[in-house]
Scaffold this motif. Structure first.
Motif, PDB file in Angstrom:
ATOM      1  N   ARG A 136      -8.648  -0.930  20.663  1.00  0.00           N
ATOM      2  CA  ARG A 136      -9.425  -1.339  21.902  1.00  0.00           C
ATOM      3  C   ARG A 136      -8.784  -1.055  22.905  1.00  0.00           C
ATOM      4  N   ALA A 137      -7.448  -1.198  22.969  1.00  0.00           N
ATOM      5  CA  ALA A 137      -6.701  -0.881  24.457  1.00  0.00           C
ATOM      6  C   ALA A 137      -6.534   0.785  24.855  1.00  0.00           C
ATOM      7  N   THR A 138      -6.885   1.905  23.605  1.00  0.00           N
ATOM      8  CA  THR A 138      -6.683   3.049  23.908  1.00  0.00           C
ATOM      9  C   THR A 138      -7.938   3.686  23.682  1.00  0.00           C
ATOM     10  N   GLU A 139      -7.892   4.302  22.202  1.00  0.00           N
ATOM     11  CA  GLU A 139      -9.474   4.833  21.829  1.00  0.00           C
ATOM     12  C   GLU A 139      -9.312   4.728  20.395  1.00  0.00           C
ATOM     13  N   SER A 140     -10.549   4.280  20.044  1.00  0.00           N
ATOM     14  CA  SER A 140     -10.877   3.708  18.493  1.00  0.00           C
ATOM     15  C   SER A 140     -11.340   5.207  17.918  1.00  0.00           C
ATOM     16  N   VAL A 141     -10.909   5.888  16.813  1.00  0.00           N
ATOM     17  CA  VAL A 141     -11.446   7.086  16.259  1.00  0.00           C
ATOM     18  C   VAL A 141     -11.327   6.972  14.524  1.00  0.00           C
ATOM     19  N   PRO A 142     -12.336   7.535  13.924  1.00  0.00           N
ATOM     20  CA  PRO A 142     -12.461   7.388  12.506  1.00  0.00           C
ATOM     21  C   PRO A 142     -11.142   8.194  11.986  1.00  0.00           C
ATOM     22  N   VAL A 143     -10.579   7.683  10.742  1.00  0.00           N
ATOM     23  CA  VAL A 143      -9.338   8.234  10.119  1.00  0.00           C
ATOM     24  C   VAL A 143     -10.059   9.502   9.626  1.00  0.00           C
ATOM     25  N   GLY A 144      -9.473  10.494  10.024  1.00  0.00           N
ATOM     26  CA  GLY A 144      -9.618  11.774   9.229  1.00  0.00           C
ATOM     27  C   GLY A 144      -8.929  12.077   8.065  1.00  0.00           C
ATOM     28  N   PRO A 145      -9.258  13.424   7.370  1.00  0.00           N
ATOM     29  CA  PRO A 145      -8.672  13.637   6.035  1.00  0.00           C
ATOM     30  C   PRO A 145      -7.079  14.035   6.536  1.00  0.00           C
ATOM     31  N   ARG A 146      -6.762  14.191   7.372  1.00  0.00           N
ATOM     32  CA  ARG A 146      -5.279  14.508   7.506  1.00  0.00           C
ATOM     33  C   ARG A 146      -4.555  13.228   8.220  1.00  0.00           C
ATOM     34  N   GLY A 147      -5.330  12.111   8.180  1.00  0.00           N
ATOM     35  CA  GLY A 147      -4.596  10.820   8.400  1.00  0.00           C
ATOM     36  C   GLY A 147      -4.933   9.695   7.477  1.00  0.00           C
ATOM     37  N   ASP A 148      -5.137  10.037   6.254  1.00  0.00           N
ATOM     38  CA  ASP A 148      -5.489   9.366   5.235  1.00  0.00           C
ATOM     39  C   ASP A 148      -4.518   8.258   4.892  1.00  0.00           C
ATOM     40  N   ARG A 149      -3.404   8.797   5.046  1.00  0.00           N
ATOM     41  CA  ARG A 149      -1.981   7.711   4.825  1.00  0.00           C
ATOM     42  C   ARG A 149      -1.301   7.365   5.908  1.00  0.00           C
ATOM     43  N   ALA A 150      -1.098   6.150   5.933  1.00  0.00           N
ATOM     44  CA  ALA A 150      -0.151   5.569   6.952  1.00  0.00           C
ATOM     45  C   ALA A 150       1.001   6.416   7.402  1.00  0.00           C
ATOM     46  N   THR A 151       1.444   7.026   6.511  1.00  0.00           N
ATOM     47  CA  THR A 151       2.794   8.086   6.881  1.00  0.00           C
ATOM     48  C   THR A 151       2.212   9.116   7.568  1.00  0.00           C
ATOM     49  N   GLN A 152       1.085   9.736   7.263  1.00  0.00           N
ATOM     50  CA  GLN A 152       0.525  10.994   8.009  1.00  0.00           C
ATOM     51  C   GLN A 152       0.003  10.326   9.646  1.00  0.00           C
ATOM     52  N   ARG A 153      -0.788   9.130   9.465  1.00  0.00           N
ATOM     53  CA  ARG A 153      -0.984   8.556  10.833  1.00  0.00           C
ATOM     54  C   ARG A 153       0.159   8.456  11.847  1.00  0.00           C
ATOM     55  N   LEU A 154       1.349   7.845  11.075  1.00  0.00           N
ATOM     56  CA  LEU A 154       2.498   7.774  12.257  1.00  0.00           C
ATOM     57  C   LEU A 154       3.424   9.074  12.472  1.00  0.00           C
ATOM     58  N   GLY A 155       2.860   9.766  11.804  1.00  0.00           N
ATOM     59  CA  GLY A 155       3.394  11.441  12.025  1.00  0.00           C
ATOM     60  C   GLY A 155       4.968  11.575  11.858  1.00  0.00           C
ATOM     61  N   ASP A 156       5.436  10.551  10.785  1.00  0.00           N
ATOM     62  CA  ASP A 156       6.994  10.940  10.536  1.00  0.00           C
ATOM     63  C   ASP A 156       7.209  11.929   9.330  1.00  0.00           C
ATOM     64  N   GLY A 157       6.210  12.921   9.040  1.00  0.00           N
ATOM     65  CA  GLY A 157       6.459  14.030   8.409  1.00  0.00           C
ATOM     66  C   GLY A 157       6.530  13.651   6.844  1.00  0.00           C
ATOM     67  N   ARG A 158       6.453  12.524   6.344  1.00  0.00           N
ATOM     68  CA  ARG A 158       6.350  12.238   5.044  1.00  0.00           C
ATOM     69  C   ARG A 158       5.078  12.299   4.447  1.00  0.00           C
ATOM     70  N   THR A 159       4.892  12.692   3.411  1.00  0.00           N
ATOM     71  CA  THR A 159       3.495  12.896   2.719  1.00  0.00           C
ATOM     72  C   THR A 159       3.152  12.098   1.320  1.00  0.00           C
ATOM     73  N   ARG A 160       4.468  11.264   0.864  1.00  0.00           N
ATOM     74  CA  ARG A 160       4.358  10.596  -0.352  1.00  0.00           C
ATOM     75  C   ARG A 160       3.334   9.487  -0.036  1.00  0.00           C
ATOM     76  N   SER A 161       2.731   8.795  -1.145  1.00  0.00           N
ATOM     77  CA  SER A 161       2.004   7.938  -0.850  1.00  0.00           C
ATOM     78  C   SER A 161       2.585   6.630  -0.245  1.00  0.00           C
ATOM     79  N   SER A 162       1.641   5.964   0.487  1.00  0.00           N
ATOM     80  CA  SER A 162       1.934   4.585   1.145  1.00  0.00           C
ATOM     81  C   SER A 162       0.904   3.768   1.071  1.00  0.00           C
ATOM     82  N   ALA A 163       1.154   2.537   1.805  1.00  0.00           N
ATOM     83  CA  ALA A 163       0.227   1.618   1.875  1.00  0.00           C
ATOM     84  C   ALA A 163      -0.943   1.756   2.908  1.00  0.00           C
ATOM     85  N   ALA A 164      -1.975   1.279   2.739  1.00  0.00           N
ATOM     86  CA  ALA A 164      -3.130   1.491   3.837  1.00  0.00           C
ATOM     87  C   ALA A 164      -3.542   3.038   3.596  1.00  0.00           C
TER      88      ALA A 164
END
Length: 164
Positions: A136-164
């Motif tokens: 709400r404070a920034t911009e709300s956007v749909p999760v895309g296929p490259r942001g399916d996992r929490a680690t991908q959205r965080l951008g820490d480079g990991r690709t293993r499975s994670s929560a959410a």
């Protein structure tokens, strides 16, 4: 009631970000004369900030718990946060001075706290909620296929499975 978005959403934001928690602990609930003035000062400050798009406040969320309220604020930078806190013409400085005067007379009746976090990276997920928090404070956007996992959205480079 706010509109519920049933999609998987996240936030998008470029640039610096500061998360600021500010709140109060009500230590003597039976003495509203001691804590109400502290509580009542915040709406005026938020209104003042909302009227000034250059203030740096991106948004906020109020949480109320057993000990008292906590306000989570999202800011563009620590510079803008501290500029507001120290501005002699803004509402914060007089409210802080008044709190200190009252606190000397009613030691321990009400406490205040704040925590400041400079955010390097942030990961968010919202499912079946209204637009809230960082989205709400920034911009709300749909999760895309490259942001399916929490680690991908965080951008820490990991690709293993994670929560959410």
């Amino acid at each position: 009631m706010a509109r519920i978005d049933t999609r998987r959403m996240t936030h998008r934001h470029e640039g610096s970000l500061v998360v600021f928690h500010i709140g109060m602990t009500i230590n003597t609930w039976h003495r509203p004369d001691r804590w109400w003035p502290v509580f009542a000062a915040m709406p005026g400050m938020l209104a003042e900030l909302a009227k000034d798009p250059e203030s740096g406040l991106l948004g906020y969320r109020l949480l109320v718990g057993r000990g008292g309220p906590t306000l989570i604020q999202y800011w563009e930078s620590t510079d803008k946060l501290y500029a507001y806190a120290g501005d002699p013409d803004a509402r914060h400085r007089p409210a802080w001075a008044a709190y200190n005067r009252r606190a000397r007379r009613a030691n321990g009746a009400v406490g205040v706290f704040h925590e400041t976090y400079v955010v390097e990276r942030a990961e968010t997920m919202y499912v079946s909620t209204p637009v809230m928090g960082l989205a709400r404070a920034t911009e709300s956007v749909p999760v895309g296929p490259r942001g399916d996992r929490a680690t991908q959205r965080l951008g820490d480079g990991r690709t293993r499975s994670s929560a959410a």
